[in-house]
Design a protein around this motif. Structure first.
Motif, PDB file in Angstrom:
ATOM      1  N   PHE A 245     -20.154 -15.168  12.952  1.00 22.60           N
ATOM      2  CA  PHE A 245     -19.479 -15.301  11.651  1.00 22.60           C
ATOM      3  C   PHE A 245     -18.093 -14.665  11.698  1.00 22.60           C
ATOM      4  CE2 PHE A 245     -23.725 -15.893   9.487  1.00 22.60           C
ATOM      5  CZ  PHE A 245     -23.403 -17.089   8.862  1.00 22.60           C
ATOM      6  N   GLU A 246     -18.031 -13.477  12.306  1.00 21.35           N
ATOM      7  CA  GLU A 246     -16.750 -12.764  12.309  1.00 21.35           C
ATOM      8  C   GLU A 246     -15.704 -13.512  13.126  1.00 21.35           C
ATOM      9  OE1 GLU A 246     -15.767 -10.163  10.496  1.00 21.35           O
ATOM     10  OE2 GLU A 246     -17.738  -9.969   9.547  1.00 21.35           O
ATOM     11  N   SER A 247     -16.107 -14.117  14.269  1.00 19.44           N
ATOM     12  CA  SER A 247     -15.072 -14.834  15.031  1.00 19.44           C
ATOM     13  C   SER A 247     -14.600 -16.062  14.264  1.00 19.44           C
ATOM     14  CB  SER A 247     -15.517 -15.224  16.451  1.00 19.44           C
ATOM     15  OG  SER A 247     -16.840 -14.973  16.668  1.00 19.44           O
ATOM     16  N   GLU A 248     -15.519 -16.701  13.536  1.00 20.04           N
ATOM     17  CA  GLU A 248     -15.088 -17.863  12.770  1.00 20.04           C
ATOM     18  C   GLU A 248     -14.145 -17.457  11.628  1.00 20.04           C
ATOM     19  OE1 GLU A 248     -18.246 -20.590  12.218  1.00 20.04           O
ATOM     20  OE2 GLU A 248     -17.068 -21.902  10.894  1.00 20.04           O
ATOM     21  N   LEU A 249     -14.475 -16.320  10.989  1.00 18.67           N
ATOM     22  CA  LEU A 249     -13.614 -15.822   9.911  1.00 18.67           C
ATOM     23  C   LEU A 249     -12.213 -15.539  10.416  1.00 18.67           C
ATOM     24  CD1 LEU A 249     -15.651 -13.252   7.794  1.00 18.67           C
ATOM     25  CD2 LEU A 249     -14.455 -15.264   6.947  1.00 18.67           C
ATOM     26  N   GLN A 250     -12.164 -14.956  11.600  1.00 16.75           N
ATOM     27  CA  GLN A 250     -10.865 -14.587  12.159  1.00 16.75           C
ATOM     28  C   GLN A 250      -9.955 -15.805  12.324  1.00 16.75           C
ATOM     29  OE1 GLN A 250     -11.610 -11.992  15.404  1.00 16.75           O
ATOM     30  NE2 GLN A 250      -9.478 -11.344  15.560  1.00 16.75           N
ATOM     31  N   GLN A 251     -10.571 -16.941  12.686  1.00 15.99           N
ATOM     32  CA  GLN A 251      -9.800 -18.185  12.807  1.00 15.99           C
ATOM     33  C   GLN A 251      -9.340 -18.690  11.434  1.00 15.99           C
ATOM     34  OE1 GLN A 251      -9.633 -19.660  16.020  1.00 15.99           O
ATOM     35  NE2 GLN A 251     -10.651 -17.731  16.550  1.00 15.99           N
ATOM     36  N   TRP A 252     -10.171 -18.472  10.453  1.00 16.84           N
ATOM     37  CA  TRP A 252     -10.055 -19.192   9.189  1.00 16.84           C
ATOM     38  C   TRP A 252      -9.237 -18.440   8.141  1.00 16.84           C
ATOM     39  CZ3 TRP A 252     -14.511 -19.797   5.145  1.00 16.84           C
ATOM     40  CH2 TRP A 252     -14.211 -20.848   4.264  1.00 16.84           C
ATOM     41  N   LEU A 253      -9.314 -17.106   8.141  1.00 18.89           N
ATOM     42  CA  LEU A 253      -8.755 -16.355   7.021  1.00 18.89           C
ATOM     43  C   LEU A 253      -7.239 -16.444   6.948  1.00 18.89           C
ATOM     44  CD1 LEU A 253     -10.580 -12.962   6.473  1.00 18.89           C
ATOM     45  CD2 LEU A 253     -10.882 -15.156   5.330  1.00 18.89           C
ATOM     46  N   PRO A 254      -6.694 -16.742   5.784  1.00 17.10           N
ATOM     47  CA  PRO A 254      -5.249 -16.714   5.609  1.00 17.10           C
ATOM     48  C   PRO A 254      -4.761 -15.263   5.486  1.00 17.10           C
ATOM     49  CG  PRO A 254      -6.307 -17.246   3.530  1.00 17.10           C
ATOM     50  CD  PRO A 254      -7.403 -17.127   4.555  1.00 17.10           C
ATOM     51  N   ALA A 255      -3.467 -15.068   5.647  1.00 11.84           N
ATOM     52  CA  ALA A 255      -2.884 -13.722   5.595  1.00 11.84           C
ATOM     53  C   ALA A 255      -3.219 -13.006   4.285  1.00 11.84           C
ATOM     54  CB  ALA A 255      -1.371 -13.812   5.776  1.00 11.84           C
ATOM     55  N   SER A 256      -3.362 -13.768   3.203  1.00 12.01           N
ATOM     56  CA  SER A 256      -3.617 -13.149   1.894  1.00 12.01           C
ATOM     57  C   SER A 256      -4.993 -12.489   1.811  1.00 12.01           C
ATOM     58  CB  SER A 256      -3.500 -14.208   0.804  1.00 12.01           C
ATOM     59  OG  SER A 256      -4.455 -15.236   1.047  1.00 12.01           O
ATOM     60  N   LEU A 257      -5.891 -12.810   2.752  1.00 10.26           N
ATOM     61  CA  LEU A 257      -7.222 -12.173   2.735  1.00 10.26           C
ATOM     62  C   LEU A 257      -7.431 -11.250   3.934  1.00 10.26           C
ATOM     63  CD1 LEU A 257      -9.459 -15.240   1.673  1.00 10.26           C
ATOM     64  CD2 LEU A 257      -8.585 -13.412   0.213  1.00 10.26           C
ATOM     65  N   ALA A 258      -6.442 -11.159   4.796  1.00 11.39           N
ATOM     66  CA  ALA A 258      -6.632 -10.447   6.067  1.00 11.39           C
ATOM     67  C   ALA A 258      -6.975  -8.967   5.876  1.00 11.39           C
ATOM     68  CB  ALA A 258      -5.394 -10.596   6.941  1.00 11.39           C
ATOM     69  N   SER A 259      -6.441  -8.335   4.838  1.00 15.32           N
ATOM     70  CA  SER A 259      -6.685  -6.897   4.661  1.00 15.32           C
ATOM     71  C   SER A 259      -8.177  -6.607   4.445  1.00 15.32           C
ATOM     72  CB  SER A 259      -5.874  -6.359   3.479  1.00 15.32           C
ATOM     73  OG  SER A 259      -6.325  -6.932   2.270  1.00 15.32           O
ATOM     74  N   LEU A 260      -8.930  -7.597   3.986  1.00 12.36           N
ATOM     75  CA  LEU A 260     -10.361  -7.401   3.739  1.00 12.36           C
ATOM     76  C   LEU A 260     -11.137  -7.130   5.023  1.00 12.36           C
ATOM     77  CD1 LEU A 260     -10.674 -10.253   1.153  1.00 12.36           C
ATOM     78  CD2 LEU A 260     -11.225  -7.858   0.704  1.00 12.36           C
ATOM     79  N   GLN A 261     -10.562  -7.508   6.153  1.00 14.27           N
ATOM     80  CA  GLN A 261     -11.252  -7.334   7.425  1.00 14.27           C
ATOM     81  C   GLN A 261     -10.889  -6.012   8.112  1.00 14.27           C
ATOM     82  OE1 GLN A 261     -13.689  -9.461   6.923  1.00 14.27           O
ATOM     83  NE2 GLN A 261     -13.614 -10.312   8.970  1.00 14.27           N
ATOM     84  N   GLN A 262     -10.023  -5.230   7.466  1.00  8.22           N
ATOM     85  CA  GLN A 262      -9.658  -3.930   8.058  1.00  8.22           C
ATOM     86  C   GLN A 262     -10.691  -2.865   7.698  1.00  8.22           C
ATOM     87  OE1 GLN A 262      -5.718  -3.322   6.578  1.00  8.22           O
ATOM     88  NE2 GLN A 262      -4.885  -5.023   7.785  1.00  8.22           N
ATOM     89  N   SER A 263     -10.643  -1.748   8.433  1.00  2.00           N
ATOM     90  CA  SER A 263     -11.564  -0.654   8.099  1.00  2.00           C
ATOM     91  C   SER A 263     -11.061   0.067   6.867  1.00  2.00           C
ATOM     92  CB  SER A 263     -11.639   0.359   9.240  1.00  2.00           C
ATOM     93  OG  SER A 263     -11.909  -0.311  10.428  1.00  2.00           O
ATOM     94  N   PRO A 264     -11.952   0.307   5.902  1.00  2.00           N
ATOM     95  CA  PRO A 264     -11.525   1.026   4.700  1.00  2.00           C
ATOM     96  C   PRO A 264     -11.166   2.478   5.011  1.00  2.00           C
ATOM     97  CG  PRO A 264     -13.740   0.080   4.446  1.00  2.00           C
ATOM     98  CD  PRO A 264     -13.355  -0.078   5.868  1.00  2.00           C
ATOM     99  N   VAL A 265     -10.281   3.034   4.202  1.00  8.80           N
ATOM    100  CA  VAL A 265      -9.890   4.443   4.303  1.00  8.80           C
ATOM    101  C   VAL A 265     -11.091   5.341   3.983  1.00  8.80           C
ATOM    102  CG1 VAL A 265      -8.483   6.202   3.111  1.00  8.80           C
ATOM    103  CG2 VAL A 265      -7.518   3.932   3.644  1.00  8.80           C
ATOM    104  N   VAL A 266     -11.213   6.447   4.720  1.00 10.77           N
ATOM    105  CA  VAL A 266     -12.209   7.477   4.382  1.00 10.77           C
ATOM    106  C   VAL A 266     -11.450   8.676   3.806  1.00 10.77           C
ATOM    107  CG1 VAL A 266     -13.984   9.030   5.283  1.00 10.77           C
ATOM    108  CG2 VAL A 266     -13.750   6.720   6.232  1.00 10.77           C
ATOM    109  N   GLN A 267     -11.832   9.054   2.582  1.00  8.93           N
ATOM    110  CA  GLN A 267     -11.089  10.097   1.854  1.00  8.93           C
ATOM    111  C   GLN A 267     -12.029  11.255   1.564  1.00  8.93           C
ATOM    112  OE1 GLN A 267      -9.556   8.502  -1.840  1.00  8.93           O
ATOM    113  NE2 GLN A 267      -9.482  10.519  -2.819  1.00  8.93           N
ATOM    114  N   SER A 268     -11.624  12.456   1.930  1.00 14.07           N
ATOM    115  CA  SER A 268     -12.520  13.579   1.640  1.00 14.07           C
ATOM    116  C   SER A 268     -12.281  14.071   0.210  1.00 14.07           C
ATOM    117  CB  SER A 268     -12.357  14.672   2.697  1.00 14.07           C
ATOM    118  OG  SER A 268     -11.494  15.652   2.233  1.00 14.07           O
ATOM    119  N   LEU A 269     -13.349  14.451  -0.481  1.00 11.62           N
ATOM    120  CA  LEU A 269     -13.282  14.778  -1.899  1.00 11.62           C
ATOM    121  C   LEU A 269     -13.397  16.292  -2.096  1.00 11.62           C
ATOM    122  CD1 LEU A 269     -15.619  11.941  -3.298  1.00 11.62           C
ATOM    123  CD2 LEU A 269     -13.134  11.882  -2.939  1.00 11.62           C
TER     124      LEU A 269
END
Ligand code: PLP
Length: 311
Positions: free
Chosen positions: A9-33
């Motif tokens: 699924f992930e390799s297919e997404l990588q082919q398919w996703l437009p730039a406007s959705l690319a940030s969704l595939q990045q690792s989220p920030v970890v913030q200490s509270l």
């Protein structure tokens, strides 16, 4: 087995996703509270900021949708349809993703009295090209809707097998191993199941229910049974932090959200993440975690829906 599905699924997404959705595939920030309560009990709490992954799409909704969207593409379907309430984060994310992926979309909205101008959420999805059909409460409960052969019907909240498998990628194993407990909200439970599947056995998963109901523990047991992989991997479902039920808020919850947000630079929504954090704080106050514990709070987003409480 599940991981080879994910890989494809992930390799297919990588082919398919437009730039406007690319940030969704990045690792989220970890913030200490730095909250004083956590310091006092010597518990380290980090937030996984899935809410920051995209300016429009709400945190966990992407994870539940992404493989469903790939599945529509694989089947050659050009329209996606799903269900939601008047402030649904799910329909909001679906409408936006569909537009960016050049799919048509159809939303079945609970409430026959509504129209497309009823609120800013519905205005957003309409602007993005989602066709809307308004259902009565009764029709909505039954969900017996007609769609045509070129439409993929996705369940409410993106809650299906592909939704759970997509949610496995929200907290990667390399991150999960660093924590004793992962805390997140529970709506349908789809996200929590995915997170549980991906986490190591020794990491506890606490899911804080946004809903009220004695049926929840039975529902949890039933859902765990659907995944043989989860034998001996429990989810602790905390059912007493709902503040009156789904979509209900209390004055104390709202002031908690304001104060916690100020102290920790963490905006929380009153439907899901605010209740989840409230539950975690209550547990810590009642000494549920030994000193030295490490907790990962998964911020699933939901700030879009907060607009419904401001109006
Ligand atoms: C939809 C939603 C949830 C609930 O996720 P489930 O997979 O249904 O349990 C939690 N948090 C936010 C912000 C949501 O929008």
């Amino acid at each position: 087995m599940l991981y080879s599905l994910i890989h494809d699924f992930e390799s297919e997404l990588q082919q398919w996703l437009p730039a406007s959705l690319a940030s969704l595939q990045q690792s989220p920030v970890v913030q200490s509270l730095p909250d004083p309560l956590f310091a006092q009990h010597q518990v380290a709490v980090d937030a996984l900021r899935c809410d920051l992954l995209h300016p429009v799409i709400s945190g966990n909704k992407w994870f539940k949708l992404k493989y469903n969207l790939v599945s529509a593409r694989r089947q050659g379907l050009d329209r996606v349809a799903s269900f939601g309430g008047a402030w649904s984060n799910h329909l909001h994310a679906l409408a936006y993703c569909a537009r960016e992926l050049r799919l048509q979309s159809l939303g079945f909205v609970r409430g026959e009295e509504l129209d497309a101008d009823a609120n800013v959420m519905l205005q957003d999805v309409q602007r993005w090209g989602m066709e809307l059909q308004f259902l009565s409460r009764q029709q909505y409960r039954l969900k017996q809707v007609q769609t045509d052969a070129h439409t993929l019907l996705i369940p409410e909240g993106g809650d299906n097998r592909l939704g759970v498998i997509g949610s496995m990628t929200m907290v990667p194993l390399s991150l999960a191993v660093q924590y004793d407990v992962i805390v997140l909200p529970w709506g349908t439970g789809c996200t929590a199941l995915g997170v549980r599947l991906a986490a190591p056995r020794r990491t506890a998963v606490w899911a804080v229910s946004a809903l009220k109901g004695a049926w929840l523990q039975g529902e949890l047991a039933r859902r765990l049974q659907e995944w043989p992989e989860l034998a001996n991997a429990p989810i602790e479902l905390l059912g007493e932090y709902h503040h009156g039920g789904y979509g209900n808020v209390s004055e104390v919850l709202l002031s908690f959200i304001r104060e916690f947000g100020d102290n920790n630079a963490l905006p929380l929504d009153p439907v899901y993440s605010g209740k989840a954090m409230w539950g975690l704080c209550d547990r810590i106050r009642h000494h549920a975690l030994p000193a030295g514990s490490r907790v990962l709070f998964v911020h699933t987003g939901g700030l879009q829906g907060t607009r419904g409480f401001q109006s």
